[in-house]
Write a protein that holds these residues in place. Structure first.
Motif, PDB file in Angstrom:
ATOM      1  N   ARG A   2      59.726  12.413  33.488  1.00 48.14           N
ATOM      2  CA  ARG A   2      59.177  12.350  34.850  1.00 48.14           C
ATOM      3  C   ARG A   2      57.702  12.716  34.755  1.00 48.14           C
ATOM      4  N   ILE A   3      56.828  11.783  35.085  1.00 48.24           N
ATOM      5  CA  ILE A   3      55.393  11.980  34.916  1.00 48.24           C
ATOM      6  C   ILE A   3      54.792  12.595  36.178  1.00 48.24           C
ATOM      7  N   ALA A   4      53.991  13.639  35.976  1.00 49.86           N
ATOM      8  CA  ALA A   4      53.398  14.340  37.122  1.00 49.86           C
ATOM      9  C   ALA A   4      51.951  14.697  36.843  1.00 49.86           C
ATOM     10  N   GLY A   5      51.148  14.723  37.926  1.00 47.71           N
ATOM     11  CA  GLY A   5      49.780  15.210  37.837  1.00 47.71           C
ATOM     12  C   GLY A   5      49.742  16.640  38.345  1.00 47.71           C
ATOM     13  N   ARG A   6      49.055  16.850  39.451  1.00 49.78           N
ATOM     14  CA  ARG A   6      48.969  18.198  40.003  1.00 49.78           C
ATOM     15  C   ARG A   6      50.009  18.472  41.078  1.00 49.78           C
ATOM     16  N   PHE A  18      45.866   4.211  28.271  1.00 45.88           N
ATOM     17  CA  PHE A  18      47.178   4.731  28.633  1.00 45.88           C
ATOM     18  C   PHE A  18      48.071   4.795  27.408  1.00 45.88           C
ATOM     19  N   VAL A  19      49.137   5.573  27.520  1.00 50.81           N
ATOM     20  CA  VAL A  19      50.147   5.682  26.466  1.00 50.81           C
ATOM     21  C   VAL A  19      51.381   4.955  26.955  1.00 50.81           C
ATOM     22  N   ASP A  20      51.824   3.946  26.209  1.00 47.54           N
ATOM     23  CA  ASP A  20      52.987   3.191  26.659  1.00 47.54           C
ATOM     24  C   ASP A  20      54.283   3.914  26.294  1.00 47.54           C
ATOM     25  N   GLY A  21      55.418   3.298  26.583  1.00 46.88           N
ATOM     26  CA  GLY A  21      56.703   3.956  26.405  1.00 46.88           C
ATOM     27  C   GLY A  21      57.141   4.138  24.969  1.00 46.88           C
ATOM     28  N   THR A  22      56.346   3.632  24.008  1.00 44.52           N
ATOM     29  CA  THR A  22      56.650   3.858  22.593  1.00 44.52           C
ATOM     30  C   THR A  22      55.748   4.928  21.989  1.00 44.52           C
ATOM     31  N   GLY A  23      54.776   5.410  22.779  1.00 41.24           N
ATOM     32  CA  GLY A  23      53.841   6.414  22.290  1.00 41.24           C
ATOM     33  C   GLY A  23      52.531   5.845  21.805  1.00 41.24           C
ATOM     34  N   ALA A  24      52.356   4.534  21.893  1.00 39.67           N
ATOM     35  CA  ALA A  24      51.107   3.898  21.458  1.00 39.67           C
ATOM     36  C   ALA A  24      50.012   4.113  22.493  1.00 39.67           C
ATOM     37  N   VAL A  25      48.805   4.418  22.028  1.00 38.55           N
ATOM     38  CA  VAL A  25      47.647   4.569  22.905  1.00 38.55           C
ATOM     39  C   VAL A  25      46.962   3.217  23.023  1.00 38.55           C
ATOM     40  N   ILE A  26      46.825   2.716  24.239  1.00 38.35           N
ATOM     41  CA  ILE A  26      46.296   1.372  24.489  1.00 38.35           C
ATOM     42  C   ILE A  26      45.060   1.457  25.372  1.00 38.35           C
ATOM     43  N   ARG A  27      44.044   0.674  25.038  1.00 37.97           N
ATOM     44  CA  ARG A  27      42.834   0.577  25.863  1.00 37.97           C
ATOM     45  C   ARG A  27      42.678  -0.843  26.387  1.00 37.97           C
ATOM     46  N   ALA A  28      42.195  -0.959  27.605  1.00 39.52           N
ATOM     47  CA  ALA A  28      41.935  -2.275  28.192  1.00 39.52           C
ATOM     48  C   ALA A  28      40.702  -2.183  29.066  1.00 39.52           C
ATOM     49  N   GLY A  29      39.972  -3.293  29.169  1.00 39.43           N
ATOM     50  CA  GLY A  29      38.770  -3.295  29.991  1.00 39.43           C
ATOM     51  C   GLY A  29      37.634  -2.603  29.274  1.00 39.43           C
ATOM     52  N   GLY A  30      36.654  -2.124  30.033  1.00 42.47           N
ATOM     53  CA  GLY A  30      35.487  -1.482  29.440  1.00 42.47           C
ATOM     54  C   GLY A  30      34.927  -0.410  30.334  1.00 42.47           C
ATOM     55  N   ARG A  31      33.764   0.114  29.947  1.00 39.30           N
ATOM     56  CA  ARG A  31      33.110   1.183  30.694  1.00 39.30           C
ATOM     57  C   ARG A  31      31.900   0.704  31.473  1.00 39.30           C
ATOM     58  N   VAL A  32      31.609  -0.586  31.420  1.00 42.04           N
ATOM     59  CA  VAL A  32      30.479  -1.127  32.170  1.00 42.04           C
ATOM     60  C   VAL A  32      30.960  -2.289  33.014  1.00 42.04           C
ATOM     61  N   VAL A  33      30.249  -2.560  34.102  1.00 46.93           N
ATOM     62  CA  VAL A  33      30.678  -3.583  35.057  1.00 46.93           C
ATOM     63  C   VAL A  33      30.753  -4.957  34.410  1.00 46.93           C
ATOM     64  N   LYS A  34      29.813  -5.274  33.506  1.00 48.23           N
ATOM     65  CA  LYS A  34      29.783  -6.621  32.932  1.00 48.23           C
ATOM     66  C   LYS A  34      30.879  -6.847  31.895  1.00 48.23           C
ATOM     67  N   VAL A  83      51.575   5.911  30.712  1.00 49.84           N
ATOM     68  CA  VAL A  83      50.999   7.128  31.284  1.00 49.84           C
ATOM     69  C   VAL A  83      49.481   7.028  31.168  1.00 49.84           C
ATOM     70  N   ILE A  84      48.799   6.920  32.296  1.00 50.35           N
ATOM     71  CA  ILE A  84      47.348   6.767  32.292  1.00 50.35           C
ATOM     72  C   ILE A  84      46.689   8.045  31.773  1.00 50.35           C
ATOM     73  N   THR A  85      45.745   7.883  30.832  1.00 48.39           N
ATOM     74  CA  THR A  85      45.027   9.036  30.281  1.00 48.39           C
ATOM     75  C   THR A  85      43.527   9.000  30.572  1.00 48.39           C
ATOM     76  N   GLU A  86      42.984   7.822  30.855  1.00 49.91           N
ATOM     77  CA  GLU A  86      41.536   7.718  31.087  1.00 49.91           C
ATOM     78  C   GLU A  86      41.249   6.489  31.937  1.00 49.91           C
ATOM     79  N   LEU A  87      40.234   6.585  32.782  1.00 47.78           N
ATOM     80  CA  LEU A  87      39.846   5.472  33.640  1.00 47.78           C
ATOM     81  C   LEU A  87      38.327   5.358  33.695  1.00 47.78           C
TER      82      LEU A  87
END
Length: 294
Positions: free
Chosen positions: A26-30, A127-143, A163-167
């Protein structure tokens, strides 16, 4: 037992072990939105990701910011305010919830029509998927929009795919003038038509919320823009100036439900394939997509 990883690496190890053992999580934030995850299997172990927090990168010149998922909306507001900018989420529930929870539930706020909903301002995700792999998508700049569809897939998925870890987010410049009016409008279709025309027009407000007998209107922009918008507000009915803090109070007290998934989301064959791809053992927030959790 509650598990509290402080890094994505630790989180990946926990999820990988849970996958191997078929341990439900069960995933929880604050925990600022109690009761919102009632559909999750009651025997799921608590996975608290609020310690994965902090601003990773902030480039005011690009109007972009990257932060860990446990960072609160309030912390983003403090950081961006110093540069005359803001994160335009302003979600229902207030500013003490986490960035990850806001995006995982796709929670918008009263300014979402004018400033954008979570899917509109997300540039990239980790994010970390249901197998424990850390996955990145998209970028840090608008373009850089590589993988943007995967980013949008995770936003609003309620932790059922990962499970989202960074945005990474796009920011906005704070309006030079920001003011709120309470309007007592006449009953009838004519008054409502004027309000709708205002909301869709070139001088559109930042937000409009209809309360018991009153309508709150938030205006923002440069002095000339707000002056012109103010004149339209005065044509809607008897208008009184309000303190800006009324929006914070409204958002903190608002009980409306978050953007929950459909109760039978997994009935769709495509959803089944997506779920299998990202969470093959069905350990992430089991039950949230309508699957049986007996």
């Amino acid at each position: 037992m509650t598990m509290r990883p402080s890094t994505p690496t630790q989180l990946g190890e926990i999820v990988r072990d849970a996958h191997d053992r078929r341990t439900r999580l069960r995933i929880a934030g604050r925990g600022t939105w109690p009761g919102r995850s009632a559909a999750v299997a009651p025997d799921a172990a608590m996975l608290d990701v609020s310690l994965i927090s902090g601003i990773v990168e902030y480039v005011p010149g690009d109007l972009t910011l990257t932060a860990r998922s446990g960072t609160t909306i309030a912390e983003l507001d403090v950081a961006t305010n110093a540069h005359g900018q803001w994160c335009p989420l302003l979600p229902w529930g207030g500013d003490h919830g986490t960035l990850g929870a806001t995006f995982a539930t796709a929670t918008h706020g009263p300014c979402s029509t004018s400033l954008g909903a979570p899917r509109d301002i997300a540039l990239g995700i980790e994010f970390v998927d249901g197998t424990g792999a850390v996955i990145r998508a998209g970028g840090r700049v608008v373009k850089n929009v590589a993988g943007f569809d995967l980013t949008r897939l995770l936003v609003g998925s309620w932790g059922s795919l990962g499970v989202i870890t960074e945005l990474s987010l796009r920011l906005r410049a704070r309006p030079v003038v920001d003011e709120t009016w309470s309007v007592s409008m006449d009953a009838g279709d004519a008054a409502r038509s004027r309000l709708e025309s205002f909301r869709r027009g070139p001088l559109a407000p930042l937000a409009v919320e209809e309360l018991d007998g009153r309508t709150l209107v938030r205006l923002g922009g440069n002095a000339a823009f707000v002056a012109a918008s103010r004149e339209i507000v005065r044509t809607l009915g008897a208008a009184e100036r309000c303190e800006a803090g009324v929006w914070t109070t409204l958002r903190e007290r608002d009980p409306r439900p978050r953007g929950a998934l459909a109760s039978n989301a997994l009935a769709d064959p495509l959803a089944q394939r997506v779920k299998k791809q990202f969470d093959p053992a069905h350990i992430l927030n089991p039950g949230i997509m309508g699957e049986e959790v007996a």
